[in-house]
Design a protein around this motif. Structure first.
Motif, PDB file in Angstrom:
ATOM      1  N   GLU A  29       0.983  -1.117   0.152  1.00  0.00           N
ATOM      2  CA  GLU A  29      -0.037   0.014  -0.143  1.00  0.00           C
ATOM      3  C   GLU A  29       0.823   1.207   0.071  1.00  0.00           C
ATOM      4  OE1 GLU A  29      -0.302  -2.583   2.203  1.00  0.00           O
ATOM      5  OE2 GLU A  29      -1.941  -3.534   1.693  1.00  0.00           O
ATOM      6  N   THR A  30       0.289   2.459   0.226  1.00  0.00           N
ATOM      7  CA  THR A  30       0.956   3.663   0.207  1.00  0.00           C
ATOM      8  C   THR A  30       2.142   3.650   1.147  1.00  0.00           C
ATOM      9  OG1 THR A  30      -1.021   4.799  -0.942  1.00  0.00           O
ATOM     10  CG2 THR A  30       0.711   6.155   0.097  1.00  0.00           C
ATOM     11  N   PRO A  31       3.043   4.079   0.971  1.00  0.00           N
ATOM     12  CA  PRO A  31       3.924   4.256   2.363  1.00  0.00           C
ATOM     13  C   PRO A  31       3.479   5.110   3.320  1.00  0.00           C
ATOM     14  CG  PRO A  31       5.212   4.530   0.289  1.00  0.00           C
ATOM     15  CD  PRO A  31       3.751   4.643  -0.244  1.00  0.00           C
ATOM     16  N   GLN A  32       3.918   4.622   4.634  1.00  0.00           N
ATOM     17  CA  GLN A  32       3.376   5.432   5.912  1.00  0.00           C
ATOM     18  C   GLN A  32       4.843   5.789   6.468  1.00  0.00           C
ATOM     19  OE1 GLN A  32       0.208   6.029   6.640  1.00  0.00           O
ATOM     20  NE2 GLN A  32      -0.075   5.012   4.581  1.00  0.00           N
ATOM     21  N   LEU A  33       4.539   6.685   7.466  1.00  0.00           N
ATOM     22  CA  LEU A  33       5.709   7.375   8.136  1.00  0.00           C
ATOM     23  C   LEU A  33       5.908   6.710   9.619  1.00  0.00           C
ATOM     24  CD1 LEU A  33       7.706   9.502   8.253  1.00  0.00           C
ATOM     25  CD2 LEU A  33       5.935  11.191   9.131  1.00  0.00           C
ATOM     26  N   ALA A  34       6.589   5.684   9.665  1.00  0.00           N
ATOM     27  CA  ALA A  34       7.175   4.834  10.619  1.00  0.00           C
ATOM     28  C   ALA A  34       5.768   4.581  11.766  1.00  0.00           C
ATOM     29  CB  ALA A  34       8.165   5.950  11.500  1.00  0.00           C
ATOM     30  N   VAL A  35       4.636   4.819  11.489  1.00  0.00           N
ATOM     31  CA  VAL A  35       3.727   4.377  12.233  1.00  0.00           C
ATOM     32  C   VAL A  35       2.512   3.688  11.521  1.00  0.00           C
ATOM     33  CG1 VAL A  35       1.910   5.187  13.804  1.00  0.00           C
ATOM     34  CG2 VAL A  35       3.938   6.292  13.763  1.00  0.00           C
TER      35      VAL A  35
END
Length: 232
Positions: A29-35
């Motif tokens: 999926e779309t990359p998330q920011l460390a959470v």
């Protein structure tokens, strides 16, 4: 001979199609920011594709849930650190990311990819898994994709857990020139309900076996075709 050539053409054409299908099945999926936040009611499994906190070196404090990692670099989880500005880095380095689990009682698991040369996984400061070789001089043991269960206690509220990965990379023992997550297994890194997460790992190994079988058949056909062409 014609039948052999037809079979050769079919297998030759099937190999790239199988590879494309594997990539489609393991798409992220779309990359998330460390959470990474999990909502089993709408999405039982979520990908860990995104940006993980990263820092070279080694310090036992890096495993602690309360440790402030906001100044750490952010690296893509679907690429090795070698590809992201740390081409000469060997030895220890750490990754950190957070997983938010919903309220209620759910049986959830974490699926991690192969990481060169090996790693220790800490959940909220507690060692929960070791994979591959971690600073064992002269020991050649490769990291494999692995899955393990998260705490399943009843939660009155959503809880965020810190996952810290203490990674050891030795290119001489690993046989690889890239540290950190590597290979096609990064596409299956995920967290969610245990059954579909474990099924994702099983499907990955099944697809790997199919791809290996196609490669073996293709190699045998090349050898057989070469033998049959010798008299000609």
């Amino acid at each position: 001979m014609r039948a052999l050539l037809r079979q050769f053409v079919l297998i030759f054409c099937a190999a790239p199609l199988l590879t494309t299908w594997v990539h489609a099945q393991l798409a992220t999926e779309t990359p998330q920011l460390a959470v990474f936040s999990l909502n089993p009611q709408s999405q039982p499994v979520i990908s860990l594709n995104g940006l993980w906190r990263f820092k070279p070196g080694d310090d036992p404090r890096f495993a602690e849930a309360s440790y402030n990692d906001s100044a750490w670099a952010l690296l893509r989880s679907d690429q090795s650190w070698t590809q992201q500005g740390y081409a000469t880095l060997t030895g220890f380095a750490w990754y950190r990311f957070r997983v938010t689990l919903p309220a209620g009682t759910w049986r959830q698991s974490l699926l991690l990819p192969a990481i060169s040369s090996g790693y220790q996984c800490f959940l909220d400061g507690k060692l929960v898994h070791t994979e591959g070789a971690v600073k064992q001089q002269g020991v050649r043991r490769y990291s494999m994709p692995s899955v393990f269960d998260l705490p399943s206690e009843k939660r009155a509220f959503a809880q965020t857990h810190v996952v810290a990965l203490r990674v050891w990379f030795d290119p001489q023992l690993d046989g690889s020139s890239e540290g950190g997550p590597n290979g096609s297994s990064v596409r299956i890194a995920s967290v969610g309900e245990s059954a579909p997460v474990r099924s994702r790992l099983s499907d990955f190994f099944a697809l790997q076996r199919q791809a290996a079988a196609v490669t073996l058949e293709l190699s045998l056909l090349f050898i057989l075709a070469g033998i049959m062409c010798i008299p000609l």
